[in-house]
Design a protein around this motif. Structure first.
Motif, short mmCIF file in Angstrom:
data_model
loop_
_atom_site.label_atom_id
_atom_site.label_comp_id
_atom_site.label_asym_id
_atom_site.label_seq_id
_atom_site.Cartn_x
_atom_site.Cartn_y
_atom_site.Cartn_z
N SER A 23 6.80 -0.80 5.08
CA SER A 23 5.46 -0.84 5.44
C SER A 23 5.01 -2.19 5.95
N PHE A 24 6.03 -3.29 5.93
CA PHE A 24 5.49 -4.58 6.26
C PHE A 24 6.28 -4.91 7.85
N VAL A 25 5.57 -5.44 8.40
CA VAL A 25 5.87 -5.66 9.76
C VAL A 25 7.07 -6.26 9.95
N THR A 26 7.50 -7.23 9.19
CA THR A 26 8.80 -8.00 9.43
C THR A 26 9.96 -6.89 9.29
N SER A 27 9.88 -6.00 8.17
CA SER A 27 11.03 -5.09 8.19
C SER A 27 11.20 -4.11 8.93
N GLN A 28 10.12 -3.81 9.86
CA GLN A 28 9.83 -2.93 10.75
C GLN A 28 10.56 -3.63 12.10
N ILE A 29 10.41 -4.70 12.23
CA ILE A 29 10.87 -5.60 13.35
C ILE A 29 12.52 -5.57 13.13
N ALA A 30 12.84 -5.92 11.79
CA ALA A 30 14.17 -6.13 11.45
C ALA A 30 15.01 -4.81 11.70
N GLU A 31 14.40 -3.55 11.10
CA GLU A 31 14.92 -2.45 11.42
C GLU A 31 15.01 -2.00 12.72
N ALA A 32 14.30 -2.41 13.61
CA ALA A 32 14.35 -1.98 15.01
C ALA A 32 15.22 -2.65 15.79
N ALA A 33 15.58 -3.84 15.33
CA ALA A 33 16.66 -4.77 16.06
C ALA A 33 17.97 -4.13 15.49
N ALA A 34 18.07 -3.67 14.19
CA ALA A 34 19.26 -3.11 13.63
C ALA A 34 19.73 -2.08 14.37
N PHE A 73 -2.16 -2.88 -0.21
CA PHE A 73 -1.68 -2.07 0.91
C PHE A 73 -0.93 -2.85 1.96
N SER A 74 0.32 -3.64 1.51
CA SER A 74 0.93 -4.25 2.39
C SER A 74 0.11 -5.20 3.19
N SER A 75 0.46 -5.26 4.73
CA SER A 75 -0.38 -6.06 5.45
C SER A 75 -1.61 -5.32 6.17
N GLN A 76 -1.58 -4.05 5.81
CA GLN A 76 -2.65 -3.20 6.52
C GLN A 76 -4.12 -3.38 5.82
N LYS A 77 -4.92 -4.75 6.49
CA LYS A 77 -6.17 -4.88 5.90
C LYS A 77 -7.13 -3.68 5.52
N ASN A 78 -7.14 -2.81 6.53
CA ASN A 78 -8.09 -1.82 6.47
C ASN A 78 -8.08 -0.89 5.30
N GLY A 79 -6.73 -0.81 4.72
CA GLY A 79 -6.40 0.16 3.40
C GLY A 79 -6.85 -0.52 2.46
N ASN A 80 -7.09 -1.69 2.27
CA ASN A 80 -7.76 -2.46 1.05
C ASN A 80 -9.39 -2.12 1.14
N ILE A 81 -9.96 -2.03 2.20
CA ILE A 81 -11.18 -1.78 2.54
C ILE A 81 -11.61 -0.29 2.16
#
Length: 333
Positions: A187-198, A81-89
């Motif tokens: 779903s990954f924070v890096t893409s969320q940041i890159a999209e926000a800048a765009a 689940f990407s970097s969402q640790k809780n999803g894996n639990i």
């Protein structure tokens, strides 16, 4: 005669870049995945065979391998689940077990009994180390998995070791740290940041709230990491390798580089969750000395280049989307 390679999870970021890299080496490439809707067209055009495969049914892999008879198998498919640790639990254990562990065993067992000259690469994860008490980590760092994802990945590592040492199977493990690219899902924070800048650069309203801007991450480029995967299978014997940049970066650094590229201040667009407790744990930062010295791997894409490439890709995507939908920038009316 061209080498044949089978890539599981070919539709993902790593799978698609690996296919492109192997194409430059003259490979005949075959790919297995549940769907190919996200696979770029330019990658589809260089693939000899694409096979829709439900990896929760590992027995299908045996028949596929027997059909293709590959020289190399790159097992990149994983349930996570990407970097969402809780999803894996919160998710049930079964899909993690089926895809991350049972499918791995099916491939290794098929190689053992039928294709002793086939080289196998298993994509593991730095999550196997769990809560670490030091950094950087290397191949000798003890496993302390703390989620279904990391437990099954750690078990996959041990399977590779068993087949390598007891059955003579050529199996290499890549313990992969965070690696990004323009193909990283949102779903990954890096893409969320890159999209926000765009979006901000295009005059769109943006407010991105993240869990921990001070979190430390070891980020590399996916294009460099697939090169490391290939190098791992060109050695005389299989082995385990940490694949990482070795450079600790904070999330706010990624954000700053992204927004600096478009001439804006990240502090005006990216915010910290107020209720977040700052993470005091040691970070996952990898020591890649082994693969650098033994395989001659040298990453070439810098951190800044990685971030900027991701922002550029989102600008192109959003511009094309806006042109198609007739979007008007804020302030144009």
């Amino acid at each position: 005669m061209h080498k044949k390679a089978l890539i599981t999870g070919i539709s993902g970021q790593d799978g698609s870049y690996l296919a492109e890299y192997l194409h430059t080496k003259g490979y005949e490439i075959h790919g297995a995945d549940l769907s190919f809707s996200q696979l770029p067209l330019q990658v589809k055009n260089i693939i000899a065979g694409l096979y829709e495969t439900d990896l929760t049914r590992p027995k299908l892999l045996k028949r596929l391998i027997q059909k293709i008879i590959p020289d190399e198998i790159y097992h990149l498919a994983a349930f996570h689940f990407s970097s969402q640790k809780n999803g894996n639990i919160q998710m049930p254990f079964e899909p993690f077990n089926s895809i991350n562990l049972l499918a791995t065993n099916e491939i290794l067992d098929t190689i053992r009994h039928n294709f002793e000259n086939c080289h196998f690469f298993y994509a593991s994860s730095s999550h196997i180390f769990g809560k670490v008490d030091h950094y950087p980590q290397n191949e000798k760092t003890p496993y302390q998995p703390d989620s279904f994802y990391s437990i099954t990945k750690a078990a996959g590592n041990e399977l590779c070791k068993l087949y390598r040492e007891y059955y003579g199977v050529y199996a290499s493990v890549g313990i992969l740290y965070n690696h990004e690219s323009p193909r990283r899902p949102l779903s990954f924070v890096t893409s969320q940041i890159a999209e926000a800048a765009a979006k901000a650069s295009l005059g769109m309203q943006v407010r991105l709230t993240l869990r921990d801007l001070n979190a430390i991450v070891d980020w590399g480029a996916a294009q460099d990491y697939v090169h490391a995967m290939w190098l791992a299978l060109q050695q005389p014997c299989g082995d385990d390798y940490v694949i990482a940049s070795g450079m600790p970066r904070r999330v706010h650094e990624f954000s700053r580089v992204a927004f600096d590229y478009v001439g804006l201040d990240a502090n005006n667009f990216v915010f910290q969750e107020q209720a977040t407790n700052t993470n005091k744990e040691f970070p996952h930062v990898g020591d890649s000395s082994k693969i650098l010295s033994k395989c001659g791997w040298h990453p070439v894409i810098s951190f800044n280049e990685l971030v900027i490439d991701m922002v550029k890709a989102h600008i192109v995507r959003l511009t094309q989307k806006n042109q198609f939908s007739g979007y008007t920038k804020v302030g144009d009316c």
